[in-house]
Every structure is written in C-alpha cells, then in structure tokens.
Enzyme design. Structure first.
Site: not given
Ligand code: NOJ
Length: 462
Positions: A157, A197
């Site tokens: 993520d 980085e």
């Molecule tokens: C991306 C995820 O797909 C989303 O659902 C989330 O709110 C943000 N990252 C924060 O983790």
C-alpha cells in the site's frame, strides 16, 4: 473464484483495525479483525485456496499504522519513549504546509508532548518512520509472519509515500489552483511522495518478499515515474500497479496512445500489468456504462500483461447509491465497495444480517448470470479461458492497428482485438475469423470487413 479462471486473489486488509479507513488503519498486523474471523479461518482460507489452485496475495501497509497500534501508544507517551522515533514527530503546529490525502493538515498537534505527528491520510493513521532501522525490522517481521502462513505475495500500500523530505520543505502550490487551500490537490506532493530514496525501500521490500512470491506495489504516478518501481533487475516490484486505464478517456485514440506509451516505458525483462477498477475508484460499469463494460473487460483481458479484476466487475456491478446516513468512508469510496452480489435474495448470498453498505441492484447477481450463457460473467470466463489457452494473448507482442476509429491491436502473430468504444456502430477494415465477441454470439463468423455495434468488441483469428 477458481471457476472464474483467475489464478490469484488479493485480499484488502483484514487485520485488527478500528476501521477508520476500513482496514488500512492497522492496530495489530498479525491478528485478524474479529469482524472477519480468526487466524484459524485465515489458515483454512489459504489451505482451501491452494487446494483449488488459487494463490493468495495480502495487503501490506508499511506507510502508517492505526493510532491505536501499541507502537503509536508508546511513541506518543513521551519524547523520551524508545519508540518516539518510530513515527514522525516534529516541533511546530503545524511544522509545514503538507496536506493529508483526505484533506486538511497532514500534521496533528499532541498537546501532552508539545509536538506534531505526520499522517499522510487520517489523523488516526500516523506515518511510520521508515528511516528508522527498527521500524523496518519490525515491519519485515510482519512479512515473515504471513509468509510462514503460506501466502503467495503482497500488494504493498501507498508505496510512493513511505519516505518524506527530511528537511520538511513545503510542497509547492499547484499553479492556477483557485479551489480551497486545505485540499490535497492544491499542492504538488513533491516532498511527500515518490522521493528518489523510496527506491531503496522498494529494493529492501523486494529482498524481504523474495522471488518465490509476488510483489505488487500501489503506485499512482505518471508512466515515466511509475516504471521506475520495477527497479533494476531483481530489485524492484514485480508489478507496480498500472492504474492509467482507470483515468483514461474512453476513446480509441486516447487508449491506443496510453498503451503505446506504457509499452515503450516498461523496462526490458519487466512484465506489464493493467487495472480497470479497485476499491478506491468508481466502478468501471458506472464509469463507462453497462454496454461499454463488456468492451472494457475484453480490453483488460487482452492487453499484454497481468490484469487485475475488481470483485463484482465480472458481473457488471455498478456503484451503489449510499444515502447520507449510511456513508462510512472518509473519502467517499462507499459506492464501489458494496458487498458482492451472489444471489438476488435480500442478503445477496453475502450475509444473513445487515451489511454496513447497501447492496446493489438485485438483478445483477452471480446466480442469475450463471444461468445465462451470454452474461457478462460468461464473457469474463471465456476471456480468461482464452487468455490461458492462446499463447498470443499470454505472451505475444502488442502492436496498435489503424482501424477507422475502432481501437484495434494485434497480439502475437495471429490474434487481433477490435473494440468499438463509441456509442454508434462502426466498421473497420479488419478481417479474419471471430473467435470471441463481447455479445457471445458471433464466434465462427468470417467478415471481410468488420462491423461492430456500439460497445461491441471481437477477438479475431487473423
Ligand atoms: C490506498 C488504499 O487502496 C486506500 O484504500 C487507503 O485509503 C490508502 N491507501 C491508505 O492506506
């Protein structure tokens, strides 16, 4: 899932969480949230998936935790806490102009210790300090925990965000912005995302994930920046998500230009990928309309590279209307997150209780489409099966064809795909034998000149 023909499932976070960001705010990385079950349920799910030939990919959320995570409780307890430096604490209220992705300042002031902490998302999602080796080690231990339970890969993520400028330089204003000042889009996130980085963290994650498992990374970036996340051979993500189709104009010339730009940018030896929908974006059937949703499926499943399909898109689910009193997501993403519609019954075959989001159109469900040989579900099955069986579609080269306003391309030596993305019939100077068409009614036809109805697509043996 296995009968659909997909080879892997990616589960969004099911870990212990106060659910402020629906699982992306984790309070224990190695526990299953009780609303989803137990670790034993997870083990059973992996065993059953593997038995049916499905691989299981987990969401890994390195950038932030929940403010309820014990690490953050310790960190905020005092400036002298051994875990103080696990998060990003700075003097000043706020220390600079950075804005949260969900809007408002990205810093929250802590009265007790007289400093602010940084959060790229909600205040309840403090960012970890990935420059601290102890944080890295603790997070790699999380990876090892799930690897030991047999998972086949990770979707990482917010990959771009893991490091931020050390000297906290202000993000520059977007030129010409005349909207509100506290909105994320008002600034260019130059010092909060995609720092050079970050590539070093990507490489460390690749080492931790290893080569036997898949490393997918969430990266929203222009193509030249996106493809850097493939890294040098063996050092980057296997698949940095390519979201560009989601944002492309639904137009043959625009999509052909996008595919060509991406094809040219993917490094030698790296493997492309395409995404048409996910839990953060309006559903494809709502974006392009139900008729074009079939052409969209054919596009996703015939481009070169790994496709990612969002659950429910295979039956053409649309965004649901969420009445104001049922809105739960801080970022307005509830409409695309309604439960899977397995049946037309009241709980949709998903639940016997009341789901936290409304269920969509009862007529759009798996059971009904199983009984209809021309359903969009049947189309997905046929497309996935054909991909698996036809080397041209799996590994063949990609070449755009000029085709009178129709989006057309050749895959490999003898497969041509033609899609009419317009709302009117089109004809194109393409010939061959139709192998599969979006309406599942024309296989075997051998047109001399291809006619396509609005939203129709075909795969030709040519
Ligand atoms: C991306 C995820 O797909 C989303 O659902 C989330 O709110 C943000 N990252 C924060 O983790």
């Amino acid at each position: 899932m296995a009968s659909l023909g997909v080879e892997a499932i990616w589960l969004t976070p099911f870990y212990a969480s106060p659910m402020r960001d629906f699982g992306y705010d984790i309070s224990d990385h190695c526990a299953v949230d009780p609303s989803f079950g137990t670790l034993e349920d997870f083990d059973a799910l992996v065993a059953e998936a593997h038995r049916t030939g499905l691989r299981v990919i987990l969401d890994f959320v390195p950038n932030h935790t929940s403010d309820q995570h014990p690490w953050f409780a310790e960190s905020r307890a005092s400036r002298e806490s051994p875990r103080r430096d696990w998060y990003l604490w700075r003097d000043g209220n706020p220390p600079n102009n950075w804005i949260s992705v969900f809007g408002g300042p990205a810093w929250t002031w802590d009265e007790a210790t007289g400093q602010s902490y940084y959060h790229a998302y909600l205040a309840e999602q403090p960012d970890l300090n990935w420059r601290n080796p102890e944080v890295r080690e603790a997070m790699f231990a999380v990876l090892r925990f799930w690897i030991a339970r047999g998972v086949d890969g990770f979707r990482v993520d917010a990959m771009r965000q893991v490091l931020k400028d050390l000297s906290l330089r202000d993000n520059p204003a977007v030129e010409g912005w005349d909207g509100p000042r506290d909105v994320y889009a008002s600034l260019r996130p130059e010092f909060t995302t995609d720092l050079d980085e970050v590539q070093e963290v990507v490489a460390a994650l690749r080492r931790a994930i290893g080569d036997e498992r898949l490393f997918m990374a969430e990266v929203t970036a222009p193509i030249p920046r996106l493809v850097r996340y493939y890294g040098a051979a063996g050092e980057g993500a296997h698949l940095p998500f390519n979201f560009h189709l989601i944002f492309a104009d639904w137009d043959a010339a625009a999509i052909a230009a996008l595919v060509e730009e991406y094809e040219a940018a993917v490094p030698d030896g790296a493997w492309p990928n395409w995404v048409l929908g996910n839990h953060d974006q309006p559903r494809v059937a709502s974006r392009v309309g139900p008729r074009q949703a079939r052409a969209a499926a054919m596009l996703l499943l015939t481009l070169r590279g790994t496709p990612t399909l969002y659950y429910g898109d295979e039956i053409g689910m649309e965004d649901v209307l969420v009445p104001p009193e049922r809105v739960v997501d801080p970022d307005g993403r509830d409409p695309e997150r309604s439960p899977m519609r397995w049946t037309g019954e009241p709980g949709a075959g998903f639940t016997s209780g009341e789901p936290w989001l409304p269920l969509g159109d009862p007529a759009v469900n798996v059971e009904a489409q199983e009984a209809d040989p021309r359903s969009i579900l049947a189309l997905h099955r046929r497309l996935i099966a054909l991909r698996g069986a036809r080397e041209d579609l799996l590994t063949g080269s990609y070449e755009t064809l000029q085709a009178d306003g129709v989006l057309a391309y050749r895959r490999g030596t003898s497969t041509v795909v033609a899609l009419n993305l317009t709302g009117a019939p089109r004809s194109a100077a393409l010939s061959g034998e139709i192998v599969l068409d979006t309406g599942l009614a024309r296989a075997g036809e051998r047109p001399d000149r291809l006619q396509l109805a609005a939203g129709e697509g075909v795969i030709l043996d040519a």
